[in-house]
Design a protein around this motif. Structure first.
Motif, short mmCIF file in Angstrom:
data_model
loop_
_atom_site.label_atom_id
_atom_site.label_comp_id
_atom_site.label_asym_id
_atom_site.label_seq_id
_atom_site.Cartn_x
_atom_site.Cartn_y
_atom_site.Cartn_z
N LEU A 58 26.47 12.55 -1.31
CA LEU A 58 26.58 11.46 -1.69
C LEU A 58 25.70 11.52 -3.13
N ILE A 59 26.49 10.82 -3.74
CA ILE A 59 25.75 9.82 -4.56
C ILE A 59 25.83 8.17 -4.07
N LEU A 96 8.74 2.75 -6.68
CA LEU A 96 8.30 1.77 -5.23
C LEU A 96 8.43 2.40 -4.20
N TYR A 97 9.92 3.63 -3.72
CA TYR A 97 10.10 4.01 -2.13
C TYR A 97 9.09 5.67 -1.99
N GLU A 98 9.52 5.15 -1.09
CA GLU A 98 8.42 6.90 -0.67
C GLU A 98 9.11 8.09 -0.83
N ASN A 99 10.41 7.69 0.04
CA ASN A 99 11.76 8.57 -0.33
C ASN A 99 12.31 9.55 -1.52
N TYR A 100 11.60 8.38 -3.09
CA TYR A 100 12.11 8.88 -4.31
C TYR A 100 12.04 9.76 -4.29
N ILE A 134 18.57 6.32 2.83
CA ILE A 134 19.20 7.11 1.65
C ILE A 134 18.32 7.65 0.39
N LEU A 135 17.44 7.87 0.18
CA LEU A 135 16.89 8.17 -0.74
C LEU A 135 16.45 9.27 -0.68
N ALA A 136 16.25 9.47 0.40
CA ALA A 136 15.78 11.27 1.11
C ALA A 136 17.16 12.20 1.37
N ASN A 137 17.87 11.17 1.35
CA ASN A 137 19.29 12.30 1.34
C ASN A 137 20.50 12.07 0.88
#
Length: 717
Positions: free
Chosen positions: A143-144, A205-209, A184-187
Motif C-alpha cells: 500500500l502506498i 503529529l501521528y503516533e504511528n508515523y 493507515i500510517l501503521a500499515n
C-alpha cells in the motif's frame, strides 16, 4: 521487472477525465486534478502496463451522467473505474464512511475479474486509505498512501480559528478520520508527501508515523495547459468575466482561485485588501471561489464563506474593485492566470493550511508571481522557484505587505515571473514526478520479493495474505474431529492442498476462538488457511495478517443485544456460562445439561417474548452457542461466497457435529466424516451431503474425490 499494474483509489468528489468541476464543492478540488493527471502520467510510462483509478459511481439526476459511467478511458494505459457503494446520489465525504466496507467487497469482486492483481495499491485521502489498508492486508499487495490533507492538522487550525470542538466533530467526523489515518500510517509501506514540512510537522503529529516510510515527491503540473501570455493566446471572452465587476479593469489583478472553505482564509484576504488604501489604489481583487447559482442552494459552510465575503465587500465599500464571478468553465482557469499575468498582477493563496498548493504551481507556470501562506507546500515552492513572498495567514497586515511588495517593483515582478517559469520546468513536471515515483515502487517490489524468499526459507505460507482472488473452488473444514484426529491422513490432505495450486482455496470453520484456532493448527502443523471462520461463525479472518472482515462484523451486528441476552439466559435450567476466554463480542457460550435444558423451541419463544433475536447453535449434546441472528458457520460460508464471487456449489464443506449442520445443507457440497455425532444422522440420504466411510482427514479426502475436487489414490482406504 515486468510492467506494473497500479490500482489508485480516490473516492470522494466528482472525478472524470474532462472538464473537471473544480470548486463545485469542498470535495472537488486539487486532489481531483492531481489523481487524474498522475494516472495519465503513469499510464504513459513504458514501465507501466496499466493504471486503474477507482472512484465512486454516482447516479444522481442533479449531476452529469458522466459520473454514472462504469469505465472511462483517461489516456494510454490509464482508465477511470467507477464502482457503486452506498446511496446512488452524491454524498459529501464525511457521511459515506459507513459504506466503505461494502466498497472493499466490490473491489474484491472487480479484481477477481481481472487477468492479474495490481502490483501496488495507491490510496488518496483517509477514506480511500481505509479501503486500501483492508485490501492491502487482504490481498498481500503493498500500500502506498497520499494524505492530501490530514485530520489532526485541519482540526487544530479550525479550533485556532474559533470553531467549537463538538460542532467540528459533527461536521467533519474527525474522530473516525484520525483513527483511520493512524491505521493507515501503521500499515502503508510508503507515504508520499509533497513537502518536507508535510512529513515533519503534519505526519509527525501521528503516533504511528514512521519517517523511514515517507518520500517527498512534489506534484507535477500540465504545462501544456498553463503558459504565460506571450506563449498562449488569451480567450476574448475571459477578461469580460471579471471586468464587468470592475470600474478600472486595467489595473494589476490580485487573483485567488480556491474552493469556498474556511480553511482557504478568503475573508482575511478581503480584509487585508479593504484595510489597505495603497493596495486598493494599486490593484483590483478577483476571487474565483467555486460555482454557484444561488447562495441558498449551497451547503451551509460554503454559503457562509461566500456570504461573509460579500458582506466584507460591502463593509469596506469595495464595489467596482472586487470581482466574484458566480460561474466559470474548467478551461477558463488557465486563462484567469494568464490574464492576471498579462496585467502584471499576483496570485494570492492565504490558506490557513496548505499541504502543497497546486494552484501556486499553475500560477508559476503561467508567469504569475505568488504570495502564499508560510505553511506547508508554499515554503518549498517559493524556495525552489524564488517567485514570491511568504506571509502569515493570520495577519491581514502581513498579507497586504506581501501583496504590495510583489506589485510595487516592476523589475522584481519580471524577475519573479521568469524564475517561476524556470522553476516549474525544473522541479514540477509530471515526468520528474513519475520517474521518482516508479523508482520507489521498484524498490518496494524488491523488498516484497525478499520477504517472500525469507518466508519460503522458513517454510512459512508465502506470497499474498490470501489466495482467494485466484480461487475457483474452496474446501471449508471444521477442525476438531474433522480436520484433526489422525496425523497420517492429515499429512496426505495437506500435501493435496499444497500441490493443487492457487485455484483450490482452504478455510476452516470452527467453534474455537481465533487464538485457540491458531494454536491448534500450529500443534498439528496445518498451514495457515486462506480464511478462518471462528467462534461458531461469528468471526472471519484472513491469511497471514489475520485481518478481520469488517464487512462481516457490520452485517452480523444487526439486532444483536448481547447484554440483554446474557441477562435473560442467566438462571435457565441446564445452562452454565463457559469460562471468559470462550466468550466473544458476538458469541455467548454455555455448557449444557441435556436432561434439564429446555428445548430449543422453548428458548426461541422466550427470546421472542422479550423482543430479542439470536441464533442458537446446539452441538455434541453438550454445548449451546448464542450468536447474532445473521451469524453461523453456514452464514459465514455464504458470505465468503458473496464476497469472493464464488458459486456455493464450488464450496466443499466438511464437518462432524451439529454446529456444522447449517453449512452442510443448501447449495454447498457437504461431507460428513465417519466419526460424526448423532445429530447429523438426520441428513443421511440428502443429495448434496456425502457420508464418508473414513474418519477425520481421510473422510475429507474421500469426499473431495467423490465430488471431483481431486482424484487421489487411496481416498477410500
Amino acid at each position: 521487472m515486468n510492467p506494473l499494474y497500479i490500482l489508485m483509489l480516490s473516492l470522494h468528489g466528482l472525478i472524470r477525465g474532462h472538464d473537471l468541476e473544480l470548486g463545485r464543492d469542498a470535495d472537488t478540488g486539487g486532489q481531483t486534478l492531481y489523481v487524474v493527471e498522475l494516472a495519465r502520467a503513469l499510464g504513459r510510462h513504458d514501465d507501466v502496463e496499466r493504471v486503474d483509478l477507482l472512484t465512486r459511481l454516482i447516479d444522481d439526476p442533479q449531476l452529469s451522467a458522466d459520473y454514472a459511467q462504469e469505465e472511462e478511458i483517461l489516456g494510454p494505459g490509464a482508465r477511470l473505474v467507477r464502482l457503486p457503494f452506498g446511496p446512488r446520489r452524491y454524498l459529501r465525504k464525511e457521511v459515506f464512511w459507513n459504506h466503505l466496507d461494502l466498497l472493499v467487497d466490490r473491489i474484491v469482486h472487480y479484481l477477481r475479474q481481472q487477468a492479474r492483481l495490481p502490483d501496488v495499491i495507491h490510496s488518496h485521502y483517509a477514506d480511500a486509505g481505509y479501503v486500501g489498508t483492508q485490501l492491502s492486508q487482504l490481498l498481500g499487495i503493498p500500500l502506498i498512501h497520499t494524505g492530501h490533507s490530514l485530520g489532526r492538522c485541519k482540526r487544530q487550525r479550525l479550533l485556532a480559528h474559533g470553531r467549537k470542538p463538538l460542532a467540528l466533530e459533527r461536521q467533519f467526523n474527525f474522530a473516525r478520520r484520525i483513527a483511520a489515518e493512524e491505521t493507515i500510517l501503521a500499515n502503508a509501506q510508503l507515504i508520499i508527501a509533497s513537502t518536507p514540512q508535510e512529513t515533519q510537522e503534519q505526519y509527525g503529529l501521528y503516533e504511528n508515523y514512521q519517517p523511514g516510510r515517507a518520500l517527498v515527491i512534489p506534484p507535477g503540473t500540465d504545462t501544456s495547459r498553463f503558459a504565460p501570455p506571450g506563449k498562449a493566446p488569451l480567450a476574448a471572452e475571459v477578461p469580460g468575466m471579471l471586468d464587468r465587476f470592475l470600474t478600472e479593469p486595467r489595473k494589476p489583478l490580485i487573483l485567488a482561485i480556491c474552493r469556498p472553505e474556511v480553511r482557504k482564509n478568503l475573508l482575511r484576504l478581503v480584509e487585508a485588501y479593504g484595510n489597505s488604501d495603497e493596495l486598493r489604489q494599486r490593484a483590483n481583487l478577483a476571487i474565483i471561489a467555486g460555482q454557484r447559482d444561488d447562495l441558498r442552494d449551497l451547503d451551509e459552510d460554503q454559503a457562509k464563506v461566500l456570504t461573509d465575503l460579500l458582506l466584507a465587500v460591502d463593509r469596506f465599500d469595495l464595489w467596482g474593485k472586487v470581482a466574484l464571478p458566480k460561474r466559470h468553465r474548467p478551461e477558463d482557469i488557465p486563462q484567469f492566470y494568464r490574464l492576471a499575468a498579462q496585467r502584471h498582477g499576483v496570485f494570492a493563496n492565504p490558506a490557513l493550511t496548505e499541504p502543497f498548493g497546486l494552484t501556486l504551481i499553475e500560477a508559476a507556470a503561467s508567469g504569475l508571481p505568488i504570495v502564499a501562506t508560510a505553511d506547508g507546500g508554499p515554503r518549498d515552492i517559493i524556495a525552489n522557484c524564488n517567485n514570491g513572498i511568504l506571509i502569515d495567514p493570520l495577519d491581514s497586515n502581513d498579507i497586504a505587505r506581501g501583496l504590495l511588495e510583489v506589485l510595487g517593483d516592476a523589475r522584481a515582478w519580471r524577475r519573479r515571473a521568469q524564475h517561476g517559469l524556470s522553476g516549474v520546468s525544473h522541479h514540477y513536471t509530471w515526468d520528474a514526478h513519475v520517474a521518482k515515483y516508479l523508482k520507489a515502487v521498484r524498490r518496494l517490489a524488491r523488498k516484497e520479493r525478499k520477504q517472500i524468499r525469507r518466508e519460503l526459507a522458513a517454510h512459512l505460507h508465502p506470497g499474498p495474505a490470501t489466495s482467494l482472488p485466484f480461487v475457483q473452488r474452496m474446501l471449508v473444514s471444521d477442525i476438531d474431529n474433522t480436520l484433526i484426529g489422525d496425523r497420517h491422513s492429515l499429512t496426505r490432505l495437506i500435501e493435496v492442498l499444497r500441490t493443487s495450486g492457487r485455484q483450490l482455496g482452504f478455510a476452516v470453520a470452527t467453534g474455537r476462538s481465533l487464538e485457540s484456532t491458531l494454536s491448534i493448527l500450529r500443534q498439528w502443523r496445518v498451514p495457515r488457511p486462506d480464511a478462518l471462520i471462528t467462534s461458531v461463525g461469528s468471526e472471519i479472518h484472513y491469511g497471514r495478517t489475520m485481518l478481520p472482515d469488517n464487512g462481516w462484523i457490520r452485517h452480523i451486528r444487526h439486532r444483536w443485544r448481547r447484554d440483554a441476552l446474557a441477562d435473560l439466559l442467566t438462571g435457565i435450567p441446564g445452562l452454565i456460562l463457559q469460562q471468559p476466554e470462550n466468550q466473544r463480542e458476538f458469541k455467548l457460550s454455555y455448557l449444557v445439561d441435556p436432561a434439564s435444558m429446555p428445548p430449543l423451541r422453548a428458548l426461541y419463544k422466550l427470546l421472542q417474548g422479550e423482543g430479542l433475536h439470536a441464533n442458537l447453535i446446539y452441538s455434541h449434546q453438550a454445548y449451546l452457542d448464542v450468536l447474532p441472528i445473521r451469524a453461523s458457520k453456514g452464514q459465514a460460508v455464504r458470505y465468503l461466497a458473496y464476497k469472493w464471487g464464488l458459486p456455493l456449489r464450488n464450496f466443499l464443506v466438511a464437518g462432524d457435529s451439529g454446529n456444522d449442520a447449517e453449512m452442510l445443507v443448501g447449495d454447498t457440497l457437504g461431507v460428513v466424516v465417519a466419526n460424526h455425532s448423532p445429530e447429523l444422522q438426520k441428513f443421511r440420504g440428502l443429495e448434496q451431503i456425502y457420508f464418508a466411510s473414513n474418519r477425520h482427514a481421510a473422510g475429507i479426502l474421500e469426499g473431495m474425490a467423490h465430488y471431483g475436487f481431486i482424484v487421489t489414490e487411496g481416498a477410500r482406504t
